[in-house]
Scaffold this motif. Structure first.
Motif, PDB file in Angstrom:
ATOM      1  N   UNK A 145       0.972  -1.284   0.091  1.00 42.26           N
ATOM      2  CA  UNK A 145       0.022   0.028   0.038  1.00 42.26           C
ATOM      3  C   UNK A 145       0.761   1.304   0.031  1.00 42.26           C
ATOM      4  N   UNK A 146       0.273   2.475  -0.334  1.00 37.89           N
ATOM      5  CA  UNK A 146       0.919   3.585  -0.508  1.00 37.89           C
ATOM      6  C   UNK A 146       0.398   4.860  -0.135  1.00 37.89           C
ATOM      7  N   UNK A 147       1.310   5.710   0.245  1.00 32.97           N
ATOM      8  CA  UNK A 147       0.638   7.138   0.595  1.00 32.97           C
ATOM      9  C   UNK A 147       1.664   8.309   0.326  1.00 32.97           C
ATOM     10  N   UNK A 148       1.169   9.396  -0.025  1.00 31.87           N
ATOM     11  CA  UNK A 148       2.265  10.351  -0.073  1.00 31.87           C
ATOM     12  C   UNK A 148       2.347  11.174   1.421  1.00 31.87           C
ATOM     13  N   UNK A 149       3.333  11.541   1.803  1.00 26.81           N
ATOM     14  CA  UNK A 149       3.704  12.104   2.912  1.00 26.81           C
ATOM     15  C   UNK A 149       3.116  13.447   3.187  1.00 26.81           C
ATOM     16  N   UNK A 150       2.761  13.928   4.246  1.00 28.37           N
ATOM     17  CA  UNK A 150       2.280  15.061   4.734  1.00 28.37           C
ATOM     18  C   UNK A 150       3.094  16.596   4.043  1.00 28.37           C
ATOM     19  N   UNK A 151       4.576  16.627   4.026  1.00 28.00           N
ATOM     20  CA  UNK A 151       5.035  17.826   3.362  1.00 28.00           C
ATOM     21  C   UNK A 151       4.797  17.634   1.893  1.00 28.00           C
ATOM     22  N   UNK A 152       4.935  16.394   1.329  1.00 27.31           N
ATOM     23  CA  UNK A 152       4.642  16.422  -0.144  1.00 27.31           C
ATOM     24  C   UNK A 152       3.524  16.790  -0.565  1.00 27.31           C
ATOM     25  N   UNK A 153       2.302  16.328   0.278  1.00 31.30           N
ATOM     26  CA  UNK A 153       1.050  16.757  -0.031  1.00 31.30           C
ATOM     27  C   UNK A 153       0.801  18.421   0.252  1.00 31.30           C
ATOM     28  N   UNK A 154       1.224  18.590   1.305  1.00 33.14           N
ATOM     29  CA  UNK A 154       1.341  20.208   1.463  1.00 33.14           C
ATOM     30  C   UNK A 154       1.698  21.028   0.313  1.00 33.14           C
ATOM     31  N   UNK A 155       2.774  20.561  -0.171  1.00 24.60           N
ATOM     32  CA  UNK A 155       3.528  21.273  -1.319  1.00 24.60           C
ATOM     33  C   UNK A 155       2.524  21.258  -2.455  1.00 24.60           C
ATOM     34  N   UNK A 156       1.940  20.005  -2.972  1.00 19.52           N
ATOM     35  CA  UNK A 156       0.947  20.208  -3.961  1.00 19.52           C
ATOM     36  C   UNK A 156      -0.100  21.030  -3.940  1.00 19.52           C
ATOM     37  N   UNK A 157      -0.666  21.148  -2.523  1.00 24.28           N
ATOM     38  CA  UNK A 157      -1.802  22.045  -2.265  1.00 24.28           C
ATOM     39  C   UNK A 157      -1.641  23.260  -2.202  1.00 24.28           C
ATOM     40  N   UNK A 158      -0.458  23.760  -1.932  1.00 22.68           N
ATOM     41  CA  UNK A 158      -0.244  25.332  -2.204  1.00 22.68           C
ATOM     42  C   UNK A 158       0.277  25.619  -3.426  1.00 22.68           C
ATOM     43  N   UNK A 159       1.206  24.723  -4.258  1.00 23.20           N
ATOM     44  CA  UNK A 159       1.974  25.007  -5.537  1.00 23.20           C
ATOM     45  C   UNK A 159       0.801  24.783  -6.600  1.00 23.20           C
ATOM     46  N   UNK A 160      -0.297  24.029  -6.357  1.00 23.05           N
ATOM     47  CA  UNK A 160      -1.165  23.802  -7.377  1.00 23.05           C
ATOM     48  C   UNK A 160      -0.974  22.632  -8.524  1.00 23.05           C
ATOM     49  N   UNK A 161       0.256  22.186  -8.113  1.00 21.91           N
ATOM     50  CA  UNK A 161       0.799  21.191  -9.031  1.00 21.91           C
ATOM     51  C   UNK A 161       2.258  20.937  -8.633  1.00 21.91           C
ATOM     52  N   UNK A 178       9.489  24.967  -5.443  1.00 13.63           N
ATOM     53  CA  UNK A 178       8.401  24.860  -4.394  1.00 13.63           C
ATOM     54  C   UNK A 178       8.308  26.208  -3.541  1.00 13.63           C
ATOM     55  N   UNK A 179       8.551  27.180  -4.031  1.00  9.93           N
ATOM     56  CA  UNK A 179       8.778  28.428  -3.245  1.00  9.93           C
ATOM     57  C   UNK A 179       7.495  29.012  -2.687  1.00  9.93           C
ATOM     58  N   UNK A 180       6.283  28.702  -3.400  1.00  9.76           N
ATOM     59  CA  UNK A 180       5.160  29.008  -2.665  1.00  9.76           C
ATOM     60  C   UNK A 180       4.816  28.342  -1.380  1.00  9.76           C
ATOM     61  N   UNK A 181       4.947  27.003  -1.703  1.00  9.38           N
ATOM     62  CA  UNK A 181       4.845  26.091  -0.380  1.00  9.38           C
ATOM     63  C   UNK A 181       5.863  26.379   0.870  1.00  9.38           C
ATOM     64  N   UNK A 182       7.350  26.691   0.373  1.00 11.16           N
ATOM     65  CA  UNK A 182       8.196  26.958   1.112  1.00 11.16           C
ATOM     66  C   UNK A 182       7.799  28.236   1.894  1.00 11.16           C
TER      67      UNK A 182
END
Length: 343
Positions: free
Chosen positions: A129-145, A150-154
């Motif tokens: 089974x798989x999942x993305x980790x929290x920071x990776x998901x957070x960066x997608x949510x803020x960057x939009x892709x 990743x400057x928006x997320x950082x």
């Protein structure tokens, strides 16, 4: 007809599971990240013209699935990957997210797919089974892709640290339930992908990634222990070579490595606390089969045959020849059997 998550076929090949725990094996087990959806022509053909989420909801989409469950609109754009039309811009946007997620309701189709797959593979290999980790998901949510910087997320980490931790905790809660649901559905091992670890430096990783990775493993294991279950967990923090020592003490049985890490150095730095997984450069699969065999042999000599799972240092690319992938797998089995005989 939907198969139930019980009465699964008996596992006939537990080599992978034994390797996760550092036990003896007859050969080194091997698998490749991003399999059918990326490189098998017949799979790409079957998916042509269909909506990504509608057709497969594969591990490739593991990150995006969690975010959909939290109420974010996600689109899989051909050639671009996951895209969020309305990314998070300011801390106030966290109010748009569902704080209480019914994982069974939102991601039940994933669990059904896991159960069906577990029955279909008939015990030939364990199911991961798989999942993305929290920071990776957070960066997608803020960057939009996807993003190069990743400057928006950082920016959030530096400007809105409290809101960042709030979001990371929300994601962690959903991920824990998601992983437990996968085990209940039939997953026999779990891998957590921190694909964007390399965007962070060591200080930020210790604050915004590592605590949540540890929390996920600890909480999942505690819940499984209550149910009398023991499922090995793998953490893969791409480009997080600076954190190997910390990752080896984070409640995961296996630490996955990308191709920038020297196998012998990784063994020394993790001190035998964990099994290791990886880490051939995916682009080595463009080499002739004889060269692939040589590269595999050298990799195996670096890692050793005990407490080791062979893999690529990242995922397969769409233009890779399935026959070369087969040559990689065959070389791992052949060379590792020879190594183990000589031990």
């Amino acid at each position: 007809m939907f198969s139930s998550p019980k009465d699964f076929p008996q596992l006939k090949n537990d080599t992978f599971l034994r390797a996760t725990r550092g036990e003896e094996t007859e050969h080194v087990p091997v698998w490749c990240m991003r399999q059918a959806g990326r490189y098998l022509p017949e799979f790409r053909e079957s998916r042509a013209g269909k909506d990504f989420f509608e057709t497969c909801r594969s591990p490739e989409a593991c990150c995006e699935l969690t975010l959909q469950a939290m109420g974010m609109d996600v689109q899989m754009v051909p050639g671009k990957g996951p895209t969020f039309p309305e990314p998070l811009k300011e801390p106030e946007d966290l109010q748009r997210l569902r704080t209480k997620v019914d994982v069974d309701k939102e991601l039940g189709y994933v669990f059904k797919a896991i159960t069906l797959t577990r029955h279909k593979i008939e015990g030939k290999v364990p199911l991961i089974g798989f999942t993305g980790a929290p920071w990776t998901l957070m960066s997608y949510m803020i960057e939009g892709g996807g993003s190069n910087t990743h400057s928006k997320a950082k920016r959030w980490l530096y400007r809105h640290p409290d809101a960042s931790h709030m979001l990371l905790k929300m994601l962690t809660d959903v991920i824990v339930e998601y992983l437990l649901g996968q085990v209940a559905a039939g997953a026999q091992a779990l891998q957590v992908f921190e694909s964007h670890a390399g965007i962070l430096g060591p200080v930020e990783f210790k604050e915004f990634s590592l605590p949540y990775l540890r929390d996920i493993a600890r909480r999942v294991k505690d819940k499984l222990k209550e149910a009398g279950q023991d499922v090995p967990m793998i953490v893969f923090a791409k480009d997080g070579h600076y954190a190997l020592e910390d990752l080896s003490q984070s409640h995961y049985e296996v630490v996955g490595l990308d191709w920038t890490v020297d196998p012998r150095s990784a063994r020394e730095r993790t001190g035998g606390k964990v099994s290791l997984q990886g880490n051939m450069d995916p682009c080595a699969l463009y080499a002739p089969k004889e060269r692939i065999s040589d590269i595999v042999k050298k990799m195996l000599e670096g890692f050793g045959a005990r407490g080791y799972i062979a893999n690529l240092g990242h995922g397969l690319y769409p233009d890779m020849d399935p026959e070369n992938v087969g040559a990689f797998v065959e070389a791992v089995h052949r060379h590792s059997k020879q190594m183990i005989k000589q031990m």
